[in-house]
Design an enzyme around this catalytic site. Sequence first.
Site: not given
Length: 507
Positions: A23, A26, A42, A50, A83, A153-154, A208
Amino acid sequence: MTTSTALGCQYRPQHHYTADRNWLNDPNGLLYANGTYHLFYQHNPFGNGWGNMSWGHATSPDLLHWAEQPVAIACDEHEAIFSGSAVLDTDNTSGFGTPDNPPLVAIYTSAYSLASPLGGRQAQSLAYSTDDGATWTKHAGNPVLDRGSADFRDPKVFWYDGAAGSYWVMVAVEAMDREVVLYKSADLKAWEYLSTFGPANATGGVWECPDLFELPVDGHAGNTKWVLVVNLNPGGIAGGSAGQYFLGTFDGVAFVSETTVTEGLQPDDSRMAEYGWLDWGRDYYAAVSFSNAPDGRRLMVGWMNNWQYGALTPTNGWRGAMSLVREVRLATRSGRVVLIQAALDPLENVEATENAGAAAYAEAGRPLDAGTRWLPPEASGAVLRIDAEIEPGAAGEVGLLLRAGGGERTVLAYNCSTGVLRLDRTASGNTGFHESFASVESVPVPLEDGRLRLRIFLDRCSVEVFAQDGLATITDQVFPAESSSQVGLFADRDGGRLVSLDIVGGA
Ligand code: FRU
């Protein structure tokens, strides 16, 4: 991208990056350093869905051919590695390297498991490499920025150098609040709050993977705007995951948008088409840009998938591909400044190098009569670049049939009365793996001098359309039979003209 097709099925793309096994979602840590482009992503090293989120790694000399590297930053029992971005810390501000050997520093989201003392939180952490990205060490002082939030996040980090000073800036999201939060730092370790942007425009899903960068307008260095990219899921223009962008100013503290149409948390579906979208298809998500790209180029990559059905796409052994790399610019079109995108072309030199036996076809200045005209076998393929310039004239609707055969087809049609370009994958092949996959994507595109210019990339499981020199793009996955490889042209009435058509194939 050149990957082996040994593992996987007919859908394994030739020019789009896929993990050799398992898998991928991002793109992360996009970075140019010491002659090499790095693509982290990712990745689940242990399965085709995932989970176990870690940063996979690939490198490239040219953004077209990628070589997979060992997993760069692995999850453990305390944290998943979500991420983020990576920078070349040229001045060794972090102290992780030396002045002679500046480190690469990754800024990622620690998604803490319940086994961790910080269980349930998302906070920002660092890892560094002093051997050109081959091996990575997690910083002992992680996390470096914790707001006590479960949805922070990110982080995308860049070096700001302007009127307000010179320092690192981080843009990250409070995903549930539809907010982009900005911080600054001198050393990547200690972060100071700057400002918050949002909610604004599309807010029908969590925010995101943000990005913030400055670009000249129409190539004039003295006239720049800042671009704030905000991916959201769901709530995208075509349904599910998508990327939106805002244009405005950034003074080193706050981003001020000039393109906000609606503010606040109430999504206004009637205004969706007025927002800035990176892509009008279903499969371009989590797009962010490379750090430190040479010559000031702004190069973006997106995950060519959608969280609505991304876990179910019918591929074996691997799942998820990156988009082609896109160079983005700002240009004035019809009196408005907009983001223009061009894919780096994997088939640019194809005739000279790898094209033995593959498609090559051209025609020009031919009437486009009512009905469908199928192109000859040398214009067929599952891996093609198609350039078409069409003057619809008196026709009401014109277009191309792609990946056609045995009742399958993906339709790219332009309706002259509505001025809308649409990509219809309802009969594209295997659409049954998810109820929302069969879909029709559409984008308003004005003719220019009575003409429509299209650049289309087909790569086994994808269609990427760039209309009017990148003014609008539509990216969609398709899963046709390998034998569905024909291309056709159609019009509903006589009177149109095919100005030019060029097709080259890659396999
Ligand atoms: C976007 C995203 C990010 C997160 C990552 C987890 O697709 O949900 O917000 O960091 O994927 O894999």
